[in-house]
Design an enzyme around this catalytic site. Structure first.
Site, short mmCIF file in Angstrom:
data_model
loop_
_atom_site.label_atom_id
_atom_site.label_comp_id
_atom_site.label_asym_id
_atom_site.label_seq_id
_atom_site.Cartn_x
_atom_site.Cartn_y
_atom_site.Cartn_z
CG ASP A 8 -1.82 1.26 1.34
OD1 ASP A 8 -2.52 1.83 0.55
OD2 ASP A 8 -1.79 1.87 2.45
CG ASP A 13 -2.18 8.63 1.60
OD1 ASP A 13 -1.52 8.69 2.86
OD2 ASP A 13 -2.79 9.17 1.32
#
Length: 272
Positions: A13, A15
């Site tokens: 991932d 953010d």
């Protein structure tokens, strides 16, 4: 290369895991550096539909994290792949921004303003009543509704702003229908990423959000590692896990700890 070095691959991932807005998260740069050193396959996987892979890579590079466009998987790319696989050359009405439009056109789909086969919706900071009315009309007339990602709120420079899921709520509320959802926590984006990932014995989904990153990894049958550097923190992790129903294989305070838990940390430099 050793068997240990061949055994892991990562879908990472962005953010909350690599960065928070315009700020790099601690240990992100050395984590990626270590994966490169060990030649472990990885991809950055993001629900962001507004940016192209080139823009995402540039954002990472500006923060000192080495990245290439081909290492980035966005919900826009996965959405374009999904539609092109079902109907090559399909006509698409887009509610979205440059990253989404670029991905759809790159997959050979035709962007139209009338009589589409699909209504494709992502984040659109120019969303208005006319776009809503058109989407409702086209879906009522038989177009399939595809949503890039269901994120209702997004972190932006220390505050929360409406995401693609908030726009989707208006369309869903008008028609009482559910779209096909591509992004996390749903499995299509992970399946698309896995098709691009070099083979490894064990693939890890790594992220900071149990309700998206971890559930998406579980849906795709991957091992999952939750890092407490974004949505999840040491203070709220138990509450978030209970609320989401996610069951990560590993819970780590940060990315450095994840390297250690997987026995990938440089010798003599294990975190305390």
């Amino acid at each position: 290369m050793s068997r240990r070095e061949n055994s892991h691959a990562f879908l990472i991932d962005l953010d909350g895991t690599m960065y928070a807005g315009n700020s790099k998260i601690e240990h992100a740069e050395p984590f990626i550096g270590r994966l490169r050193e060990l030649k472990l396959p990885f991809l950055f996987v993001t629900n962001n539909s507004s940016r192209t892979p080139e823009q995402v890579a540039e954002h990472l590079i500006r923060m000192g994290i080495a990245a290439k466009p081909e290492e980035v998987v966005t919900s826009s790319q996965a959405t374009a792949h999904y539609i092109a696989g079902r109907k090559p050359g399909a006509k698409v009405f887009v509610i979205g921004e440059a990253g989404l439009k670029s991905a759809l056109e790159g997959a050979g789909l035709e962007l139209v303003e009338d009589q589409p086969d699909y209504v494709v919706q992502g984040i659109d900071r120019q969303f208005n009543y006319d776009k809503l009315a058109r989407a409702v009309q086209y879906i009522t007339d038989g177009a399939e509704y595809v949503l890039t990602n269901p994120d209702r709120l997004l972190p932006s420079d220390g505050r929360l702003v409406p995401g693609a899921g908030s726009i989707a709520a208006s369309i869903q509320g008008a028609l009482q229908i559910e779209p096909v959802v591509i992004g996390k926590p749903y499995e299509p984006i992970m399946r698309f990423a896995l098709e691009r990932l070099t083979f490894a014995e064990q693939v890890w989904a790594v992220g900071d959000n149990p309700a998206t990153d971890i559930l998406a990894g579980q849906a795709a049958g991957l091992r999952t590692a939750l890092v407490q550097t974004g949505i999840a923190t040491a203070d709220n992790v138990e509450e978030l896990l209970e609320r989401s129903g996610a069951s990560p294989d590993l819970i780590c305070c940060n990315l450095e700890t994840l390297l250690e838990r997987l026995n990938l940390h440089p010798e003599g430099q294990a975190s305390k």
